[in-house]
Design a protein around this motif. Structure first.
Motif, PDB file in Angstrom:
ATOM      1  N   LEU A 104       0.810  -1.204   0.000  1.00  0.00           N
ATOM      2  CA  LEU A 104       0.000   0.000   0.000  1.00  0.00           C
ATOM      3  C   LEU A 104       0.850   1.264   0.000  1.00  0.00           C
ATOM      4  O   LEU A 104       0.355   2.325   0.265  1.00  0.00           O
ATOM      5  CB  LEU A 104      -0.932   0.011   1.219  1.00  0.00           C
ATOM      6  N   ALA A 105       2.131   1.137  -0.297  1.00  0.00           N
ATOM      7  CA  ALA A 105       2.971   2.311  -0.319  1.00  0.00           C
ATOM      8  C   ALA A 105       3.272   2.688  -1.760  1.00  0.00           C
ATOM      9  O   ALA A 105       2.560   2.275  -2.662  1.00  0.00           O
ATOM     10  CB  ALA A 105       4.247   2.060   0.461  1.00  0.00           C
ATOM     11  N   LEU A 106       4.298   3.475  -1.973  1.00  0.00           N
ATOM     12  CA  LEU A 106       4.487   3.921  -3.335  1.00  0.00           C
ATOM     13  C   LEU A 106       5.927   4.010  -3.755  1.00  0.00           C
ATOM     14  O   LEU A 106       6.806   3.607  -3.032  1.00  0.00           O
ATOM     15  CB  LEU A 106       3.810   5.271  -3.563  1.00  0.00           C
ATOM     16  N   LEU A 131      -2.657   6.546  -7.106  1.00  0.00           N
ATOM     17  CA  LEU A 131      -1.420   7.153  -6.603  1.00  0.00           C
ATOM     18  C   LEU A 131      -1.661   8.580  -6.103  1.00  0.00           C
ATOM     19  O   LEU A 131      -0.853   9.126  -5.359  1.00  0.00           O
ATOM     20  CB  LEU A 131      -0.363   7.197  -7.712  1.00  0.00           C
ATOM     21  N   LEU A 134      -1.745   9.089  -2.276  1.00  0.00           N
ATOM     22  CA  LEU A 134      -0.468   8.711  -1.661  1.00  0.00           C
ATOM     23  C   LEU A 134       0.658   9.641  -2.096  1.00  0.00           C
ATOM     24  O   LEU A 134       1.348  10.242  -1.277  1.00  0.00           O
ATOM     25  CB  LEU A 134      -0.114   7.265  -2.043  1.00  0.00           C
ATOM     26  N   GLN A 135       0.831   9.746  -3.422  1.00  0.00           N
ATOM     27  CA  GLN A 135       1.947  10.538  -3.941  1.00  0.00           C
ATOM     28  C   GLN A 135       1.745  12.033  -3.754  1.00  0.00           C
ATOM     29  O   GLN A 135       2.648  12.740  -3.341  1.00  0.00           O
ATOM     30  CB  GLN A 135       2.113  10.272  -5.451  1.00  0.00           C
ATOM     31  N   THR A 138      -0.068  12.767   0.257  1.00  0.00           N
ATOM     32  CA  THR A 138       0.809  12.508   1.404  1.00  0.00           C
ATOM     33  C   THR A 138       2.242  12.986   1.147  1.00  0.00           C
ATOM     34  O   THR A 138       2.739  13.875   1.834  1.00  0.00           O
ATOM     35  CB  THR A 138       0.813  11.004   1.761  1.00  0.00           C
TER      36      THR A 138
END
Ligand code: ZN
Length: 193
Positions: A104-106, A131, A134-135, A138
């Motif tokens: 779940l990260a990027l 994305l 997240l990108q 965050t």
């Protein structure tokens, strides 16, 4: 790039998994360049992912009604956040490049679905859509310059040969990672015009 500091935030349970392999290749390739590579292995560390009042040591500013945002902000100023958070903050601050390796990260992620399913007309929609929070929401919000994501599509259903190819292209990309220009992290990158 000798002297550069890289932090890999790694979230997977099994070291012999495809994700474990991508992490291993990144450590090897970047170390060979003379980079100092630190891995935060979140599962191995048993890192607490929940935002709870245990994150704040010492007295709360309002013990009656707990507000995480307020308490975390105050604790940050008073340096009374729990040490496992402070340790990770320090690693992020010191790093020249942060690679997030996890479901779940990027930047470096693996998917369950194929590339076709992550297109504008596919069932999951363009991968850039997921994305965005997240990108942009965050990382960009926190002041990161964001490099293009490395997406390894559906390693579980890929052939051994395709998996090897995905690991090889990750290693190859890391060879010239320091020359990469960040993406223009704007609405149009994610959603087009
Ligand atoms: Zn952005």
């Amino acid at each position: 790039m000798a002297g550069k500091k890289v932090l890999i935030v790694y979230a997977h349970q099994e070291p012999r998994s495809f994700n474990g392999c991508l992490k291993k290749v990144a450590v090897e390739t970047l170390s060979k360049q003379g980079c100092t590579v630190t891995v935060s292995d979140l599962y191995a560390m048993d890192f607490e992912p929940r935002a709870t009042r245990n994150d704040i040591t010492g007295p709360l500013s309002n013990p009656e009604v707990f507000s995480y945002g307020v308490e975390a902000y105050e604790a940050c100023k008073k340096r009374s956040l729990t040490s496992d958070i402070v340790d990770e903050q320090k690693k992020v601050q010191e790093a020249d490049l942060v690679i997030f390796q996890g479901k779940l990260a990027l930047l470096s992620i693996t998917t369950g679905s194929t590339a076709e399913m992550y297109t504008k007309t596919g069932v999951s929609g363009d991968f850039k859509y997921f994305l965005w929070p997240l990108q942009h929401g965050t990382l960009h919000f926190c002041g990161f310059k964001v490099l293009a994501p490395q997406i390894s599509f559906a390693p579980e259903t890929a052939s051994e040969e395709e998996r090897k190819q995905m690991v090889a292209s990750w290693a190859q990309r890391l060879e010239t990672i320091w020359q990469e220009v960040p993406i223009p992290c704007t609405r149009s990158w994610y959603f087009g015009q």
